[in-house]
Enzyme design. Sequence first.
Site, PDB file in Angstrom:
ATOM      1  N   GLU A 135      58.901 -22.415  17.226  1.00  0.00           N
ATOM      2  CA  GLU A 135      58.062 -23.429  16.416  1.00  0.00           C
ATOM      3  C   GLU A 135      56.507 -22.828  16.714  1.00  0.00           C
ATOM      4  OE1 GLU A 135      58.976 -27.647  17.277  1.00  0.00           O
ATOM      5  OE2 GLU A 135      60.830 -27.232  16.401  1.00  0.00           O
TER       6      GLU A 135
ATOM      7  N   HIS B  42      57.778 -34.343  23.222  1.00  0.00           N
ATOM      8  CA  HIS B  42      56.584 -35.299  22.675  1.00  0.00           C
ATOM      9  C   HIS B  42      56.519 -36.567  23.215  1.00  0.00           C
ATOM     10  CE1 HIS B  42      54.719 -32.629  19.243  1.00  0.00           C
ATOM     11  NE2 HIS B  42      56.036 -32.015  19.375  1.00  0.00           N
TER      12      HIS B  42
ATOM     13  N   ASP C 244      51.875 -30.853  17.963  1.00  0.00           N
ATOM     14  CA  ASP C 244      52.130 -30.014  16.913  1.00  0.00           C
ATOM     15  C   ASP C 244      50.796 -29.823  16.207  1.00  0.00           C
ATOM     16  OD1 ASP C 244      54.678 -29.741  17.463  1.00  0.00           O
ATOM     17  OD2 ASP C 244      55.359 -31.385  15.836  1.00  0.00           O
TER      18      ASP C 244
ATOM     19  N   ARG D  17      54.992 -38.861  20.643  1.00  0.00           N
ATOM     20  CA  ARG D  17      56.229 -39.366  19.673  1.00  0.00           C
ATOM     21  C   ARG D  17      56.978 -40.295  20.573  1.00  0.00           C
ATOM     22  NH1 ARG D  17      59.679 -34.717  17.480  1.00  0.00           N
ATOM     23  NH2 ARG D  17      57.662 -34.224  16.867  1.00  0.00           N
TER      24      ARG D  17
ATOM     25  N   HIS E 206      54.100 -25.868  17.890  1.00  0.00           N
ATOM     26  CA  HIS E 206      54.367 -26.604  19.098  1.00  0.00           C
ATOM     27  C   HIS E 206      53.933 -26.246  20.249  1.00  0.00           C
ATOM     28  CE1 HIS E 206      57.614 -29.560  20.789  1.00  0.00           C
ATOM     29  NE2 HIS E 206      57.281 -28.394  21.784  1.00  0.00           N
TER      30      HIS E 206
END
Length: 269
Positions: free
Chosen positions: A240, A151, A158, A106, A243
């Site tokens: 999460e 990320h 994810d 990301r 993740h």
Amino acid sequence: MTRLSLAVRGLVTAVAALLAATAASATAQAKPEPRAPQDFVALDSVDPTIIQEIRYFTPHNFVGEPIDGYRQPLCVLTRPAARALHTAQRELLRQGYSLKVYDCYRPQRAVDHFVRWAKDLEDQSMKAEFYPNVDKTRLFADGYIAEKSGHSRGSTVDLTLVKLPARPTRPYHPGQPLTPCYAPKGERFPDSSVDMGTGYDCFDTLSHTLDPRVQGEQRANRLLLKSTLEKLGFVNLAEEWWHFTFKPEAHPDTYFDFPVSRASLTGRD
């Protein structure tokens, strides 16, 4: 100095300033985008069987619009992380499952987009699905949004599990009615994944991987994903279920900002 001289001097100064601004703008526009380091790869070049549903390329996410930096719906990862996912996929295929990735590398500009959105308390268009029980003023304090993301270092992914044969995911249409991400699977957005108890990116404590309220098939699905990946060097973020970060990270202290695209992976020195 005469009035004419002053006028001419002022005109020259204004023209010079305009030319400088134009040149600066042209330089900024011509500045090449950063490229990925050599150890970053497209996941589909390592394992084309892993399903990709890159949510931040689409408007179906908690912001409600495509996120800055996502030029293509593509999973990009460091090579060791991608190879580990390939190994996990081979094991899961034998059990009748496939991995499906929602997000991989990301860029920092995407994280900056999240931060701007989180500070805009008027924009709550996706609240009903992604954070129905969380006041938007709490997103930073509760850890849902931060100014940096693992990320951006390239080894975090994810993902979820899909039972084979995989069914297509129904397209999301902006403006359609939203259902809470923790609603029963038959009521929330129809994702092709197995039932994990919540949808992806659900800002709720039910997303905690080992939340005791999640039992039965939902818990078994979470544990299958977790155990499969942990054997191969991935570490789950406890808050999460989706993740995971591959350890040791290739770039533990670097946050990259090259766009998510195949072009970022070509022409590298």
